[in-house]
Design an enzyme around this catalytic site. Structure first.
Site, PDB file in Angstrom:
ATOM      1  NE  ARG A   1      43.340   0.226  -2.620  1.00  0.00           N
ATOM      2  CZ  ARG A   1      42.635   1.334  -2.768  1.00  0.00           C
ATOM      3  NH1 ARG A   1      43.203   2.508  -2.627  1.00  0.00           N
ATOM      4  NH2 ARG A   1      41.363   1.277  -3.070  1.00  0.00           N
TER       5      ARG A   1
ATOM      6  CG  PHE B   1      34.473  -8.603  -2.659  1.00  0.00           C
ATOM      7  CD1 PHE B   1      33.171  -8.795  -3.136  1.00  0.00           C
ATOM      8  CD2 PHE B   1      34.934  -9.439  -1.647  1.00  0.00           C
ATOM      9  CE1 PHE B   1      32.358  -9.788  -2.602  1.00  0.00           C
ATOM     10  CE2 PHE B   1      34.124 -10.446  -1.119  1.00  0.00           C
ATOM     11  CZ  PHE B   1      32.836 -10.613  -1.599  1.00  0.00           C
TER      12      PHE B   1
ATOM     13  CB  ALA C   1      34.178 -11.143 -14.733  1.00  0.00           C
TER      14      ALA C   1
ATOM     15  CG  ASP D   1      37.364  -3.872   0.515  1.00  0.00           C
ATOM     16  OD1 ASP D   1      36.593  -3.612   1.460  1.00  0.00           O
ATOM     17  OD2 ASP D   1      37.814  -2.996  -0.245  1.00  0.00           O
TER      18      ASP D   1
ATOM     19  CB  CYS E   1      32.877  -0.480   3.806  1.00  0.00           C
ATOM     20  SG  CYS E   1      31.887  -1.222   2.520  1.00  0.00           S
TER      21      CYS E   1
ATOM     22  CG  ASP F   1      34.412  -6.745  -8.680  1.00  0.00           C
ATOM     23  OD1 ASP F   1      34.813  -6.043  -7.728  1.00  0.00           O
ATOM     24  OD2 ASP F   1      33.247  -6.667  -9.144  1.00  0.00           O
ATOM     25  CB  SER F   2      30.258 -10.195  -9.339  1.00  0.00           C
ATOM     26  OG  SER F   2      29.958  -8.958  -8.736  1.00  0.00           O
TER      27      SER F   2
HETATM   28  N1  SAH Z   1      38.556  -3.569  -2.753  1.00  0.00           N
HETATM   29  C1  SAH Z   1      38.119  -2.531  -3.670  1.00  0.00           C
HETATM   30  C2  SAH Z   1      36.741  -2.004  -3.354  1.00  0.00           C
HETATM   31  C3  SAH Z   1      35.668  -3.070  -3.300  1.00  0.00           C
HETATM   32  S1  SAH Z   1      34.070  -2.459  -3.584  1.00  0.00           S
HETATM   33  C4  SAH Z   1      39.155  -1.420  -3.705  1.00  0.00           C
HETATM   34  O1  SAH Z   1      40.171  -1.463  -2.992  1.00  0.00           O
HETATM   35  O2  SAH Z   1      38.949  -0.479  -4.458  1.00  0.00           O
HETATM   36  C5  SAH Z   1      33.140  -3.916  -3.674  1.00  0.00           C
HETATM   37  C6  SAH Z   1      33.242  -4.666  -5.003  1.00  0.00           C
HETATM   38  O3  SAH Z   1      32.566  -5.907  -4.835  1.00  0.00           O
HETATM   39  C7  SAH Z   1      32.565  -3.997  -6.186  1.00  0.00           C
HETATM   40  O4  SAH Z   1      33.507  -3.798  -7.221  1.00  0.00           O
HETATM   41  C8  SAH Z   1      31.486  -5.000  -6.653  1.00  0.00           C
HETATM   42  O5  SAH Z   1      31.382  -5.102  -8.070  1.00  0.00           O
HETATM   43  C9  SAH Z   1      31.990  -6.297  -6.072  1.00  0.00           C
HETATM   44  N2  SAH Z   1      30.963  -7.313  -5.794  1.00  0.00           N
HETATM   45  C10 SAH Z   1      29.720  -7.142  -5.291  1.00  0.00           C
HETATM   46  N3  SAH Z   1      29.104  -8.324  -5.097  1.00  0.00           N
HETATM   47  C11 SAH Z   1      29.986  -9.289  -5.488  1.00  0.00           C
HETATM   48  C12 SAH Z   1      29.951 -10.723  -5.523  1.00  0.00           C
HETATM   49  N4  SAH Z   1      28.877 -11.404  -5.100  1.00  0.00           N
HETATM   50  N5  SAH Z   1      31.040 -11.371  -5.969  1.00  0.00           N
HETATM   51  C13 SAH Z   1      32.145 -10.695  -6.378  1.00  0.00           C
HETATM   52  N6  SAH Z   1      32.233  -9.364  -6.385  1.00  0.00           N
HETATM   53  C14 SAH Z   1      31.171  -8.655  -5.945  1.00  0.00           C
END
Ligand code: SAH
Length: 394
Positions: A213, A229, A278, A298, A338, A251-252
């Site tokens: 970050r 994400f 969302a 991510d 990850c 984020d979903s």
């Molecule tokens: N980048 C974040 C961590 C990401 S964790 C940070 O720096 O803290 C992964 C995230 O992806 C979760 O919050 C989850 O809700 C989201 N996610 C999972 N599937 C998804 C999708 N199909 N579309 C959008 N978001 C999604």
């Protein structure tokens, strides 16, 4: 202390002699005594040669090693290990500094404590057991934490319902082992985050992206940023502090989006550069225009097991292909995986084939990994799980 004894088959002691911290069940010749899951055992090789002490488990990993020397595993033992880990975090200037109090204190095998994760958020330690042995030791570990951290520690939240082996049937309940004052604002490189360790994912926050970050901040000036994400919005605030023109967080999960908005307000009250949505990633990426020149991808671990690796790699390829197709010329892509079972090479291949599909000229600027408070035990290379690439797309 009298521990049960595990004897290894001939030639199966090699990996322990090279300090690998796991004994697989197939390596065991016989067991003296009747250890239960979570019990401490001593491991021996040929000719009664002592090899290690560890937690016994039922499953493919049969023993997780705590010490390669004879040891009594008690509160003093945990205190010493935690003190070593804390000293490292202090020397990394992650603990005991004015502008950062968010860090991983214990990273399982990386801190020679397989099965244990402890993240620190200001005055709260969030403890996660991944093995029954660590679950049984939780109160001793809590005492050790208090001894090492002293006044800086006010709460210990135990969160293992989702991480303990399901079959162990432990009825483990999440809750406070110490304190309970919910002071949930933590600091990462001077930015404030509201951490919901009770209901949030993992221990409440993704501590492992801190350095990445920070790097993003330096690329953000005057750029239009998409943080895909976003979860709690981590990358978004760094982008805002770095001078981004606009930042969109997606984020979903609606809960993640409301946390992101709350965190933006905490750091940049009333700042109109930020918006959050969302929505499903693929839907958003398909319909968005080509206005972004800094995109972060991510996603959650696409592969949690080896047998779904192929699908996972296709997922990464598909996701990155849309980003390559849509990113503005001169754009920068921060892309991550990850999943532990996806190797650096495999991830690269997936991203390379996505780039080729787009036909754009792409260069690697940085190859990213997990930060120093998520150390990789050199004898346990499996511990390296976070992979990232920063790409320049012409
Ligand atoms: N980048 C974040 C961590 C990401 S964790 C940070 O720096 O803290 C992964 C995230 O992806 C979760 O919050 C989850 O809700 C989201 N996610 C999972 N599937 C998804 C999708 N199909 N579309 C959008 N978001 C999604």
């Amino acid at each position: 202390m009298n521990y049960c004894k595990v004897f290894l088959k001939p030639k199966k002691e090699e990996s322990l002699l090279r300090f690998h911290p796991w004994v697989f069940s197939g390596a065991i010749q016989s067991i003296e005594g009747k250890p239960e899951e979570g019990d401490l055992v001593e491991v021996y090789g040929q000719n009664q040669r002592f090899l290690a002490v560890g937690h016994y488990q039922i499953g493919s990993i049969a023993v997780r090693i705590l010490s390669f020397k004879p040891a009594t595993v008690n509160t003093d033992f945990w205190t010493e290990r935690i003190r070593i880990a804390y000293t490292l975090r202090k020397s990394l200037r992650l603990a005991g500094t004015e502008n950062n109090n968010t860090y991983r204190l214990i990273h399982g095998e990386g801190d020679n404590l397989p099965g244990l994760v402890i993240d620190m958020y200001a005055h709260t330690a969030v403890m996660q057991a991944h093995s029954v042995g660590m679950h049984y030791a939780r109160h001793q570990i809590a005492e050790a934490l208090k001894t090492v951290l002293g006044d800086t520690l006010q709460n210990i939240y135990y969160k293992s319902e989702a991480t303990l082996p399901f079959k162990a049937n432990l009825d483990s309940e999440d809750g406070y082992l110490y304190g309970g004052e919910v002071e949930d604002i933590a600091l990462e490189h001077g930015l404030k985050f509201c951490v919901d360790w009770q209901k949030g994912q993992k221990t409440g926050f993704f501590v492992d992206q801190r350095e990445n970050r920070s790097l993003l901040e330096h690329y953000s000036k005057d750029r239009s940023v998409l943080n895909m994400f976003c979860y709690t919005g981590g990358f978004s605030f760094y982008a805002m502090r770095g001078g981004a023109k606009v930042v969109h967080s997606v984020d979903s999960s609606a809960k993640a989006i409301s946390l992101t908005k709350k965190n933006v307000e905490l750091n940049f009250p009333g700042d109109t550069r930020h918006d959050a949505y969302a929505e499903d990633a693929f839907k958003y990426l398909e319909k968005m225009g080509s206005n972004y020149d800094l995109i972060i991808l991510d996603p959650p671990a696409f592969a949690k097991h080896k047998n779904v690796l192929r699908n996972a790699l296709q997922g990464y390829r598909k996701l990155n292909a849309i980003a390559f197709e849509k990113i503005k010329p001169g754009g920068i892509l921060f892309t991550f995986s990850c999943s532990q079972v996806v190797s650096k090479e495999n991830f690269r291949l997936a991203v390379f084939s996505a780039a080729a599909q787009s036909g754009r000229s792409v260069r690697i600027l940085h190859q990213l990994t997990q930060p120093a408070d998520h150390p990789v035990n050199i004898y346990h290379p499996e511990g390296e799980y976070l992979k990232g690439l920063v790409l320049y797309v012409e």
